[in-house]
Design an enzyme around this catalytic site. Structure first.
Site, PDB file in Angstrom:
ATOM      1  CG  ASN A 208      -4.588   7.607  -5.069  1.00  0.00           C
ATOM      2  OD1 ASN A 208      -3.502   6.755  -5.185  1.00  0.00           O
ATOM      3  ND2 ASN A 208      -4.629   8.230  -3.931  1.00  0.00           N
TER       4      ASN A 208
ATOM      5  CG  HIS B   6     -10.259   4.317   1.517  1.00  0.00           C
ATOM      6  ND1 HIS B   6      -9.228   5.192   1.624  1.00  0.00           N
ATOM      7  CD2 HIS B   6     -11.354   4.957   2.188  1.00  0.00           C
ATOM      8  CE1 HIS B   6      -9.562   5.924   2.509  1.00  0.00           C
ATOM      9  NE2 HIS B   6     -10.714   5.969   2.877  1.00  0.00           N
TER      10      HIS B   6
ATOM     11  N   GLY C 257      -2.398  12.606   4.909  1.00  0.00           N
ATOM     12  CA  GLY C 257      -1.500  11.248   4.473  1.00  0.00           C
ATOM     13  C   GLY C 257       0.008  11.833   5.079  1.00  0.00           C
TER      14      GLY C 257
ATOM     15  CG  ASP D 247      -2.383   4.784   3.441  1.00  0.00           C
ATOM     16  OD1 ASP D 247      -1.993   5.098   2.133  1.00  0.00           O
ATOM     17  OD2 ASP D 247      -3.287   5.316   4.143  1.00  0.00           O
TER      18      ASP D 247
ATOM     19  CG  ASP E  53      -6.383   3.283  -0.651  1.00  0.00           C
ATOM     20  OD1 ASP E  53      -6.902   3.243   0.458  1.00  0.00           O
ATOM     21  OD2 ASP E  53      -5.419   4.256  -0.498  1.00  0.00           O
TER      22      ASP E  53
ATOM     23  CG  ASN F 232      -9.729   9.346   5.019  1.00  0.00           C
ATOM     24  OD1 ASN F 232      -9.830   8.651   6.146  1.00  0.00           O
ATOM     25  ND2 ASN F 232      -9.836   9.418   4.081  1.00  0.00           N
TER      26      ASN F 232
ATOM     27  CG  HIS G 171      -1.159   6.738  -2.013  1.00  0.00           C
ATOM     28  ND1 HIS G 171      -2.256   6.486  -2.845  1.00  0.00           N
ATOM     29  CD2 HIS G 171      -1.177   6.184  -0.894  1.00  0.00           C
ATOM     30  CE1 HIS G 171      -3.040   5.958  -1.772  1.00  0.00           C
ATOM     31  NE2 HIS G 171      -2.671   5.764  -0.819  1.00  0.00           N
TER      32      HIS G 171
ATOM     33  CG  HIS H 220      -2.044   0.955   1.089  1.00  0.00           C
ATOM     34  ND1 HIS H 220      -3.213   0.683   1.543  1.00  0.00           N
ATOM     35  CD2 HIS H 220      -2.043   2.368   0.527  1.00  0.00           C
ATOM     36  CE1 HIS H 220      -3.956   1.780   1.431  1.00  0.00           C
ATOM     37  NE2 HIS H 220      -3.417   2.511   0.879  1.00  0.00           N
TER      38      HIS H 220
END
Length: 410
Positions: A79, A163, A308, A289, A136, A262, A47, A45
């Site tokens: 995303n 999510h 985040g 995350d 997510d 979040n 980004h 997980h």
């Protein structure tokens, strides 16, 4: 559950582990001076922000940050802009990811443009290389869409990574609902926004048989629901982040957006439930995350800053220091939660587990010497972490992917 520790030399040849023994010869010898050698960590997980948000992170910086943290395989969320919601864009994303320092498994979105209304072509995206599906960053409020998604992914034998958040129940909150939110005068997010969604989705997962994976679980009620579901044979797994194991909303003493994420940091009771859930097997693995933002964005306060924090470069050291060095967890368990569990649950291939014949995906950590978490040493573009300045043990010495050095401490 976990492997055994022993003194050994690791011989790597042609990108694979050739032998694990007490003495060997090689053309290039790296003396690690009895540091901890483990399988490369796996983070399902993260980004990476490219394309669309390269002011926050790029594939190069995000994957380099992962290598700095001892991760050799990561799962990149969808995303992005454009959202890779069709075969052409997804294939382009796969090509972009090849420039990364570590192995990148790419998520495909569940719905078109991640808007929660119309399902993507799951079969097309599976064939294009998706390793799992997730929207997510956004919960899927439409039950019909979720049910249809689960039916199709069950047929395709693909995991749904959720999510879990009912946006109608978030109250536009920025931190957990409770005394801290009241003290700071900001709207709070109630636990029910997560647990209500999980309760619904567990019922749908039971009806469809899909592999339902809950991302970043954060509440005691959610964990209990998952515990009951597992006992009743529902095919559910879940992950927890380092920050939900280490922090709770009592750590937020002022308007500081470094503590905004979040799902939000919950109560002390929720944090302890996360620790207990991991230890009793309800929670299956740890995932960071990793969510980088610019320094300017994170200076806008709790109301205006994005959610985040970064986590790739600090996860192992923080958890080792807090839980292993203090005797709460065996080291073997931490390695399993940060490596072996993800390989097993997501059926990852071409991922090394420090066995003869495996790809030489290896991480080396310094357990003996203290270090201070310093944002100036981050390889990520993001510095948004509440852990800056903390003293830890277990920082990364060396990371290899397919036998090639992708990070080495200077």
């Amino acid at each position: 559950m976990a492997g055994k520790f022993q003194d050994l030399n690791v011989l790597i040849e042609n990108g694979r582990v050739e032998s694990l023994n007490q003495a060997t010869t090689a053309d290039n010898i790296i003396d690690l001076q009895h540091a901890l050698i483990t399988p490369g960590l796996i983070d399902v997980h993260v980004h990476l922000r490219e394309p669309g948000f390269t002011n926050k992170e790029t594939i190069k910086t995000g994957s380099s940050a992962a290598a700095h943290g001892g991760f050799t395989t990561i799962g990149a969320m969808a995303n992005l802009n454009p959202v890779p919601d069709n075969a052409q864009q997804f294939s382009q994303q796969i090509k972009l990811n090849q420039s990364g320092a570590v192995k990148i498994k790419q998520y495909a979105p569940v719905t078109k443009q991640r808007q929660g209304q119309a399902c993507v072509n799951f079969g097309e995206l599976k064939n294009a290389g998706a390793f799992a599906f997730s929207d997510d960053g956004s919960g899927i409020d439409n039950a019909r869409v979720m049910f249809e998604t689960m039916q199709q992914l069950a047929h395709l034998h693909m995991p749904l990574c959720d999510h879990a958040q009912d946006m109608n129940l978030t109250n536009a909150g920025v931190i957990n609902a409770g005394p801290t939110a009241q003290k700071l005068g900001v709207p709070g997010v109630n636990n029910v926004s997560e647990t209500a969604q999980i309760a619904r989705n567990l019922v749908l997962a039971q009806a469809t048989g899909v592999h339902y994976h809950v991302c970043h679980v954060s509440t005691k009620e959610s964990i209990e629901l998952i515990r009951i579901a597992k006992a009743n044979g529902i095919n559910v797994t879940c992950e927890v982040t380092p920050h939900h194991l280490l922090l709770d909303d009592t750590d937020i003493v002022e308007d500081n957006a470094q503590f905004k994420m979040n799902p939000p940091l919950r109560s002390q009771e929720d944090r302890l439930a996360c620790v207990a859930g991991l230890m009793d097997g309800t929670i299956d693995l740890i995932a960071t995350d990793h969510a980088p933002h610019t320094d300017r964005e994170k200076q806008l306060g709790l109301l205006e800053s994005p959610n985040g924090i970064v986590g790739s470069e600090t996860a192992f050291a923080l958890l080792y220091t807090k839980f292993v060095k203090t005797g709460i967890w065996p080291l073997e368990n931490l390695i399993e939660w940060m490596s072996g569990a993800a390989k097993r649950i997501f059926k990852l291939t071409n991922v090394g587990q420090l066995k003869i014949g495996d790809p030489a995906d290896v991480a080396v950590f310094d357990l003996e010497h203290a270090a201070t978490i310093d944002a100036g040493q981050f390889l990520s573009k993001g510095h948004n972490s509440p852990f800056i300045g903390q003293q830890v043990y277990g920082m990364t010495v060396l990371t290899l992917v397919n036998g090639q050095v992708v990070y080495r401490r200077k």
